[in-house]
Write a protein that holds these residues in place. Structure first.
Motif, PDB file in Angstrom:
ATOM      1  N   GLY A   6       0.742  -1.124  -0.251  1.00 52.94           N
ATOM      2  CA  GLY A   6      -0.313   0.209  -0.261  1.00 52.94           C
ATOM      3  C   GLY A   6       0.545   1.227   0.289  1.00 52.94           C
ATOM      4  O   GLY A   6       0.084   2.326  -0.813  1.00 52.94           O
ATOM      5  N   ARG A   7       2.163   1.141   0.306  1.00 47.65           N
ATOM      6  CA  ARG A   7       2.528   2.122   0.108  1.00 47.65           C
ATOM      7  C   ARG A   7       3.897   2.536  -0.933  1.00 47.65           C
ATOM      8  O   ARG A   7       4.283   2.090  -1.752  1.00 47.65           O
ATOM      9  CB  ARG A   7       4.311   2.343   1.182  1.00 47.65           C
ATOM     10  N   GLU A   8       3.109   4.055  -2.345  1.00 43.84           N
ATOM     11  CA  GLU A   8       3.657   3.875  -3.144  1.00 43.84           C
ATOM     12  C   GLU A   8       5.433   4.260  -2.972  1.00 43.84           C
ATOM     13  O   GLU A   8       5.946   5.093  -2.429  1.00 43.84           O
ATOM     14  CB  GLU A   8       3.230   5.175  -3.441  1.00 43.84           C
ATOM     15  N   LEU A   9       6.489   4.202  -4.149  1.00 45.16           N
ATOM     16  CA  LEU A   9       7.283   4.152  -4.260  1.00 45.16           C
ATOM     17  C   LEU A   9       7.918   4.334  -5.649  1.00 45.16           C
ATOM     18  O   LEU A   9       7.485   3.863  -6.559  1.00 45.16           O
ATOM     19  CB  LEU A   9       8.048   2.121  -3.953  1.00 45.16           C
ATOM     20  N   THR A  10       8.934   4.500  -5.395  1.00 44.30           N
ATOM     21  CA  THR A  10       9.708   5.556  -7.132  1.00 44.30           C
ATOM     22  C   THR A  10      10.555   4.343  -7.682  1.00 44.30           C
ATOM     23  O   THR A  10      12.125   3.758  -6.485  1.00 44.30           O
ATOM     24  CB  THR A  10      10.087   6.446  -6.581  1.00 44.30           C
ATOM     25  N   ALA A  11      10.240   3.967  -8.603  1.00 43.28           N
ATOM     26  CA  ALA A  11      11.092   2.752  -8.668  1.00 43.28           C
ATOM     27  C   ALA A  11      12.122   3.795 -10.114  1.00 43.28           C
ATOM     28  O   ALA A  11      11.439   4.683 -10.854  1.00 43.28           O
ATOM     29  CB  ALA A  11      11.454   2.057  -9.017  1.00 43.28           C
ATOM     30  N   GLN A  12      13.369   3.347 -10.406  1.00 45.48           N
ATOM     31  CA  GLN A  12      13.843   3.569 -11.364  1.00 45.48           C
ATOM     32  C   GLN A  12      13.931   2.821 -12.350  1.00 45.48           C
ATOM     33  O   GLN A  12      14.314   1.375 -12.264  1.00 45.48           O
ATOM     34  CB  GLN A  12      15.545   4.520 -11.119  1.00 45.48           C
ATOM     35  N   GLU A  13      13.806   2.906 -13.527  1.00 48.00           N
ATOM     36  CA  GLU A  13      14.039   2.124 -15.055  1.00 48.00           C
ATOM     37  C   GLU A  13      15.652   1.317 -14.835  1.00 48.00           C
ATOM     38  O   GLU A  13      16.508   1.835 -14.864  1.00 48.00           O
ATOM     39  CB  GLU A  13      13.974   2.411 -16.672  1.00 48.00           C
ATOM     40  N   GLY A  14      14.729  -0.385 -15.190  1.00 49.82           N
ATOM     41  CA  GLY A  14      15.855  -1.004 -15.127  1.00 49.82           C
ATOM     42  C   GLY A  14      16.392  -1.764 -13.750  1.00 49.82           C
ATOM     43  O   GLY A  14      17.305  -2.856 -13.250  1.00 49.82           O
ATOM     44  N   GLN A  15      15.435  -1.109 -12.136  1.00 47.90           N
ATOM     45  CA  GLN A  15      15.766  -1.432 -11.299  1.00 47.90           C
ATOM     46  C   GLN A  15      14.682  -2.918 -11.104  1.00 47.90           C
ATOM     47  O   GLN A  15      14.205  -3.267 -11.446  1.00 47.90           O
ATOM     48  CB  GLN A  15      15.098  -0.610 -10.146  1.00 47.90           C
ATOM     49  N   VAL A  57      12.705  -5.301  -8.192  1.00 43.21           N
ATOM     50  CA  VAL A  57      11.658  -5.531  -7.292  1.00 43.21           C
ATOM     51  C   VAL A  57      12.580  -5.297  -5.960  1.00 43.21           C
ATOM     52  O   VAL A  57      12.778  -4.135  -5.443  1.00 43.21           O
ATOM     53  CB  VAL A  57      10.239  -6.578  -6.972  1.00 43.21           C
ATOM     54  N   ALA A  58      13.675  -6.217  -5.508  1.00 45.04           N
ATOM     55  CA  ALA A  58      14.218  -5.769  -4.249  1.00 45.04           C
ATOM     56  C   ALA A  58      15.538  -4.414  -4.145  1.00 45.04           C
ATOM     57  O   ALA A  58      15.203  -4.042  -3.505  1.00 45.04           O
ATOM     58  CB  ALA A  58      15.457  -7.102  -4.599  1.00 45.04           C
ATOM     59  N   ALA A  59      15.194  -3.982  -5.391  1.00 44.76           N
ATOM     60  CA  ALA A  59      16.573  -3.356  -5.472  1.00 44.76           C
ATOM     61  C   ALA A  59      15.914  -1.717  -5.127  1.00 44.76           C
ATOM     62  O   ALA A  59      15.910  -0.482  -4.335  1.00 44.76           O
ATOM     63  CB  ALA A  59      17.152  -2.736  -7.103  1.00 44.76           C
ATOM     64  N   VAL A  60      14.659  -2.059  -5.936  1.00 42.78           N
ATOM     65  CA  VAL A  60      13.315  -0.593  -5.676  1.00 42.78           C
ATOM     66  C   VAL A  60      12.811  -0.909  -4.328  1.00 42.78           C
ATOM     67  O   VAL A  60      13.562   0.380  -3.150  1.00 42.78           O
ATOM     68  CB  VAL A  60      12.103  -1.276  -6.272  1.00 42.78           C
ATOM     69  N   LEU A  61      12.935  -1.809  -3.420  1.00 40.15           N
ATOM     70  CA  LEU A  61      12.326  -2.210  -2.466  1.00 40.15           C
ATOM     71  C   LEU A  61      13.633  -2.001  -0.991  1.00 40.15           C
ATOM     72  O   LEU A  61      13.368  -0.411  -0.465  1.00 40.15           O
ATOM     73  CB  LEU A  61      12.162  -3.788  -1.906  1.00 40.15           C
ATOM     74  N   TRP A  62      14.379  -1.920  -1.188  1.00 37.91           N
ATOM     75  CA  TRP A  62      16.381  -1.895  -0.597  1.00 37.91           C
ATOM     76  C   TRP A  62      16.695   0.216  -0.936  1.00 37.91           C
ATOM     77  O   TRP A  62      16.871   0.652   0.631  1.00 37.91           O
ATOM     78  CB  TRP A  62      17.598  -1.867  -1.333  1.00 37.91           C
ATOM     79  N   SER A  63      15.760   0.109  -2.586  1.00 36.71           N
ATOM     80  CA  SER A  63      16.654   2.095  -1.911  1.00 36.71           C
ATOM     81  C   SER A  63      14.982   2.791  -1.246  1.00 36.71           C
ATOM     82  O   SER A  63      15.620   4.333  -0.706  1.00 36.71           O
ATOM     83  CB  SER A  63      16.264   2.501  -3.478  1.00 36.71           C
ATOM     84  N   ALA A  64      13.985   2.096  -1.089  1.00 36.15           N
ATOM     85  CA  ALA A  64      13.245   2.546   0.032  1.00 36.15           C
ATOM     86  C   ALA A  64      13.302   2.290   1.523  1.00 36.15           C
ATOM     87  O   ALA A  64      12.405   2.860   2.471  1.00 36.15           O
ATOM     88  CB  ALA A  64      12.290   2.347  -0.129  1.00 36.15           C
ATOM     89  N   GLY A  65      14.058   1.601   1.803  1.00 40.67           N
ATOM     90  CA  GLY A  65      14.870   1.924   3.452  1.00 40.67           C
ATOM     91  C   GLY A  65      14.250  -0.085   3.908  1.00 40.67           C
ATOM     92  O   GLY A  65      14.081  -0.284   4.794  1.00 40.67           O
ATOM     93  N   ILE A  66      13.370  -0.447   2.745  1.00 38.91           N
ATOM     94  CA  ILE A  66      13.302  -1.551   3.272  1.00 38.91           C
ATOM     95  C   ILE A  66      14.020  -2.883   2.658  1.00 38.91           C
ATOM     96  O   ILE A  66      14.281  -2.917   2.088  1.00 38.91           O
ATOM     97  CB  ILE A  66      11.529  -2.015   2.181  1.00 38.91           C
ATOM     98  N   LEU A  67      14.558  -3.455   3.974  1.00 37.83           N
ATOM     99  CA  LEU A  67      15.207  -4.531   4.098  1.00 37.83           C
ATOM    100  C   LEU A  67      14.387  -5.662   4.373  1.00 37.83           C
ATOM    101  O   LEU A  67      15.386  -7.173   3.599  1.00 37.83           O
ATOM    102  CB  LEU A  67      16.659  -4.352   5.720  1.00 37.83           C
ATOM    103  N   ALA A  68      12.995  -6.104   4.359  1.00 38.68           N
ATOM    104  CA  ALA A  68      12.933  -7.915   5.008  1.00 38.68           C
ATOM    105  C   ALA A  68      11.174  -6.777   4.317  1.00 38.68           C
ATOM    106  O   ALA A  68      10.726  -6.275   4.413  1.00 38.68           O
ATOM    107  CB  ALA A  68      12.329  -7.322   6.960  1.00 38.68           C
ATOM    108  N   TRP A  69      10.817  -8.626   3.668  1.00 33.34           N
ATOM    109  CA  TRP A  69       9.309  -8.825   2.898  1.00 33.34           C
ATOM    110  C   TRP A  69       8.918 -10.248   2.862  1.00 33.34           C
ATOM    111  O   TRP A  69       8.012 -10.462   2.212  1.00 33.34           O
ATOM    112  CB  TRP A  69       9.865  -8.057   1.643  1.00 33.34           C
ATOM    113  N   ARG A  70       9.912 -10.714   4.014  1.00 26.79           N
ATOM    114  CA  ARG A  70       8.934 -12.122   3.753  1.00 26.79           C
ATOM    115  C   ARG A  70       9.120 -12.577   4.954  1.00 26.79           C
ATOM    116  O   ARG A  70      10.079 -12.709   6.060  1.00 26.79           O
ATOM    117  CB  ARG A  70       9.528 -13.179   3.004  1.00 26.79           C
TER     118      ARG A  70
END
Length: 103
Positions: free
Chosen positions: A22-31, A33-46
């Motif tokens: 539910g949180r909107e994140l900014t992604a860059q072309e070529g990233q 999903v893990a890189a997008v999450l890391w860029s947002a400071g999210i380190l765990a998702w399971r």
């Protein structure tokens, strides 16, 4: 301090958004999903099945399956390998992710 991007002179061609739980994140072309999450400071998702221990990227090359997420309703997607796409809906992997496959 110079960044790797400074050294190679690269710049993203475009940015877009996706959502994670539910949180909107900014992604860059070529990233991925893990890189997008890391860029947002999210380190765990399971979480592990038995102990509920948090998991994110471990190997980063698709061998360990620690980085599983649900993307656009499809469970068990390896975030370290999956390219992020505009408008993707990414959610925390719940358990084994198999419940959604039984529908």
């Amino acid at each position: 301090m110079r960044t790797p991007r400074d050294l190679v002179g690269g710049a993203p061609r475009s940015t877009y958004t996706l959502t994670f739980d539910g949180r909107e994140l900014t992604a860059q072309e070529g990233q991925t999903v893990a890189a997008v999450l890391w860029s947002a400071g999210i380190l765990a998702w399971r979480a592990t099945r038995t102990t509920g221990a948090p998991r994110g990227v471990f190997c980063g090359i698709g061998q360990c399956f620690d980085c599983l997420v649900t993307v656009n309703g499809r469970p068990n997607q390896r975030a370290c390998l999956l390219p992020a796409r505009p408008g993707d809906t990414v959610t925390t992997q719940e358990g084994t992710g198999r419940a959604a496959l039984e529908r």
